[in-house]
Motif scaffolding. Structure first.
Motif, PDB file in Angstrom:
ATOM      1  N   SER A  24      36.011  45.352  30.895  1.00  0.00           N
ATOM      2  CA  SER A  24      36.108  44.123  30.102  1.00  0.00           C
ATOM      3  C   SER A  24      35.620  44.328  28.685  1.00  0.00           C
ATOM      4  O   SER A  24      35.984  43.559  27.779  1.00  0.00           O
ATOM      5  CB  SER A  24      35.304  43.000  30.772  1.00  0.00           C
ATOM      6  OG  SER A  24      33.910  43.144  30.549  1.00  0.00           O
ATOM      7  N   GLY A  45      43.439  44.111  43.826  1.00  0.00           N
ATOM      8  CA  GLY A  45      42.616  43.064  43.251  1.00  0.00           C
ATOM      9  C   GLY A  45      41.842  42.259  44.268  1.00  0.00           C
ATOM     10  O   GLY A  45      41.348  41.171  43.956  1.00  0.00           O
ATOM     11  N   GLY A  53      32.593  35.503  39.673  1.00  0.00           N
ATOM     12  CA  GLY A  53      33.234  36.068  38.496  1.00  0.00           C
ATOM     13  C   GLY A  53      33.730  37.490  38.648  1.00  0.00           C
ATOM     14  O   GLY A  53      34.523  37.968  37.821  1.00  0.00           O
ATOM     15  N   GLY A  55      35.655  38.953  41.066  1.00  0.00           N
ATOM     16  CA  GLY A  55      37.066  39.055  41.428  1.00  0.00           C
ATOM     17  C   GLY A  55      37.977  38.824  40.241  1.00  0.00           C
ATOM     18  O   GLY A  55      38.959  39.554  40.047  1.00  0.00           O
ATOM     19  N   GLU A  56      37.643  37.825  39.431  1.00  0.00           N
ATOM     20  CA  GLU A  56      38.452  37.538  38.248  1.00  0.00           C
ATOM     21  C   GLU A  56      38.418  38.694  37.268  1.00  0.00           C
ATOM     22  O   GLU A  56      39.441  39.064  36.671  1.00  0.00           O
ATOM     23  CB  GLU A  56      37.935  36.265  37.565  1.00  0.00           C
ATOM     24  CG  GLU A  56      38.130  34.986  38.371  1.00  0.00           C
ATOM     25  CD  GLU A  56      37.049  34.747  39.399  1.00  0.00           C
ATOM     26  OE1 GLU A  56      37.041  33.655  39.982  1.00  0.00           O
ATOM     27  OE2 GLU A  56      36.217  35.665  39.617  1.00  0.00           O
ATOM     28  N   LEU A  57      37.228  39.293  37.082  1.00  0.00           N
ATOM     29  CA  LEU A  57      37.093  40.397  36.138  1.00  0.00           C
ATOM     30  C   LEU A  57      37.877  41.623  36.604  1.00  0.00           C
ATOM     31  O   LEU A  57      38.505  42.323  35.794  1.00  0.00           O
ATOM     32  CB  LEU A  57      35.609  40.745  35.979  1.00  0.00           C
ATOM     33  CG  LEU A  57      35.136  41.192  34.598  1.00  0.00           C
ATOM     34  CD1 LEU A  57      35.471  40.154  33.554  1.00  0.00           C
ATOM     35  CD2 LEU A  57      33.632  41.460  34.626  1.00  0.00           C
ATOM     36  N   GLY A  59      40.597  41.550  38.525  1.00  0.00           N
ATOM     37  CA  GLY A  59      42.012  41.232  38.321  1.00  0.00           C
ATOM     38  C   GLY A  59      42.434  41.381  36.871  1.00  0.00           C
ATOM     39  O   GLY A  59      43.513  41.915  36.574  1.00  0.00           O
ATOM     40  N   GLU A  60      41.590  40.934  35.956  1.00  0.00           N
ATOM     41  CA  GLU A  60      41.910  41.040  34.533  1.00  0.00           C
ATOM     42  C   GLU A  60      41.966  42.505  34.094  1.00  0.00           C
ATOM     43  O   GLU A  60      42.837  42.893  33.308  1.00  0.00           O
ATOM     44  CB  GLU A  60      40.860  40.290  33.709  1.00  0.00           C
ATOM     45  CG  GLU A  60      40.912  38.780  33.874  1.00  0.00           C
ATOM     46  CD  GLU A  60      39.691  38.088  33.284  1.00  0.00           C
ATOM     47  OE1 GLU A  60      38.867  38.782  32.648  1.00  0.00           O
ATOM     48  OE2 GLU A  60      39.568  36.860  33.465  1.00  0.00           O
TER      49      GLU A  60
END
Length: 436
Positions: A24, A45, A53, A55-57, A59-60
């Protein structure tokens, strides 16, 4: 800031958070693991760690092409500029850290690390481990750096991206500065030191926190005997800037994946150099005693006396994980109290929002239900062991109607005693006088 080619070895709690957060920040990160099924899930993912947070990170990072997952380490490190070791270092015999996983990875990658690569020990390791790793690598063209993590379960992503400090230690100033530069965007205070000092920082910090918790638990017991209120006492203490507000909450003892093994490891290290670390030993002993004190409190609340038998007494337990916001049962003081209650003969029914019910540590100790009201039904009392916010919002008059014995032992001082009193339930906390 220059983007770096980074490999993170190990996709556990620390490794996955480290990899996702570094990605990130703009770096290209490859995370490797020996578990093929886990690698496949992460590549899709799918994050199995209960961490807000994360899982979202992940995926991104995958979507942006900056994060990938591979099986095995040797091929992954071929073009790496920095390699992070994030493998488990569990408690071994005698309380010391078991470095088998660290040594195994080093043996696997030592010959294939690129010239100029920096090998970073992120796992919590005893003082002297970085020097040992450098010996095992045996290459002057590869620098070894200690960069301990300071992540709390339940807020690991936030902690990584908003650190109190970055600690980097190495015999190579250039290597230390290169690792520190990875975090430049975070703007955190940075401590550049030698590797032994960096390794010691992690242990010294965690053991201090454990000591602070054991101290406040002892003060709470003294408050009960003297009629003082621990909540007011710790509030008054916390405004002292030399002490601070954190880690002043009494409870059933400290636990989790870090404090128990780190205190045991530092105590073992101290013994190995002939230093009698009496204060740390007392901190550990006090923590063991605190769990027993909670069991005595429950027995007394149930009317059998502090040392009485709980044979056949049904108790409802609210929470089993070592703290709210996680699914972690490792060295959980809540589970330790449950095990002691079971050993006294109690029949235990528990509810914990973070658990599925198939966790091995629960077998033979407690029955897990999804509904806290089911845990209350027919119980001689409820015991709050983990501070999940959901428990504060329960319909307490309904709970009172379900309990066979209208008493709650709140080992976290988590609930509002007046709310329970109005519902007709007696409240027993820690370091405070009973209510109702």
């Amino acid at each position: 800031m220059f983007a770096r080619r980074i490999v993170v070895v190990g996709t556990g709690y620390v490794g996955l958070t480290t990899g996702a957060c570094l990605a990130s920040l703009g770096h290209r990160v490859v995370c490797s693991d020996v578990d093929a099924a886990k690698v496949a899930r992460l590549a899709r993912g799918e994050v199995g760690i209960f961490e807000p947070g994360l899982g979202e990170l992940v995926g991104e990072g995958i979507a942006a092409g900056r994060l990938e997952f591979v099986l095995g380490s040797a091929d992954a490190v071929a073009d790496a500029e920095v390699v992070f070791l994030c493998v488990p270092t569990p408690m071994g015999s005698g309380g010391g850290a078991d470095l088998a996983a660290v040594e195994s990875v080093v043996a696997e990658v030592a010959e294939v690390l690129p010239t100029g690569c920096v090998l970073v020990c992120k796992s919590t390791v005893p003082v002297g481990t970085s020097a040992r790793v450098a010996e095992l690598v045996g290459r002057p063209d590869v620098a070894v750096v200690s960069n301990p993590e300071f992540l709390r379960e339940g807020s690991a992503v936030h902690d990584f991206l908003n650190p109190d400090r970055i600690v980097v230690g190495s015999a190579s100033q250039d290597a230390a500065e290169r690792v520190a530069a990875l975090y430049a965007r975070l703007g955190a205070p940075t401590v550049l030191t030698d590797a032994p000092s960096a390794e010691m920082v992690k242990y010294a910090a965690n053991c201090f926190l454990a000591t602070k918790l054991s101290y406040v638990n002892a003060v709470a017991e003294l408050c009960e005997r003297l009629g003082a209120n621990i909540s007011d006492v710790t509030e008054g203490m916390g405004y002292d800037r030399r002490i601070g507000q954190s880690f002043l909450q009494p409870g059933p003892g400290w636990g989790g994946s870090c404090l128990p093994k780190d205190t045991a490891a530092l105590l073992q290290v101290a013994q190995s150099v002939g230093f009698d670390f009496e204060l740390l030993g007392a901190t550990i002993d006090s923590n063991t005693r605190q769990r027993e004190q909670m069991v005595a409190k429950v027995a007394d609340a149930c009317g059998v006396g502090v040392a009485g038998s709980l044979d056949g007494v049904r108790l409802g337990l609210l929470g089993l994980t070592f703290k709210a916001g996680t699914d972690d049962l490792r060295d959980s003081p809540a589970l330790a109290v449950a095990e002691l209650l079971a050993a006294r003969g109690a029949e235990l029914v528990a509810c914990d929002p973070g658990l599925r019910g198939d966790e091995a540590p629960l077998r033979g100790v407690v029955s897990l239900v999804d509904d806290p009201y089911e845990a209350a039904k027919g119980s001689a009392g409820l015991v709050v062991l983990t501070e999940w916010q959901q428990f504060r919002a329960l319909d307490w008059p309904r709970v009172a109607g379900l309990l066979a014995g209208p008493v709650v032992v709140d080992t976290r001082n988590h609930l509002d005693p007046d709310v329970l009193r109005r519902a007709g339930i007696s409240w027993r906390g820690v370091g405070r006088l009973p209510v109702g």
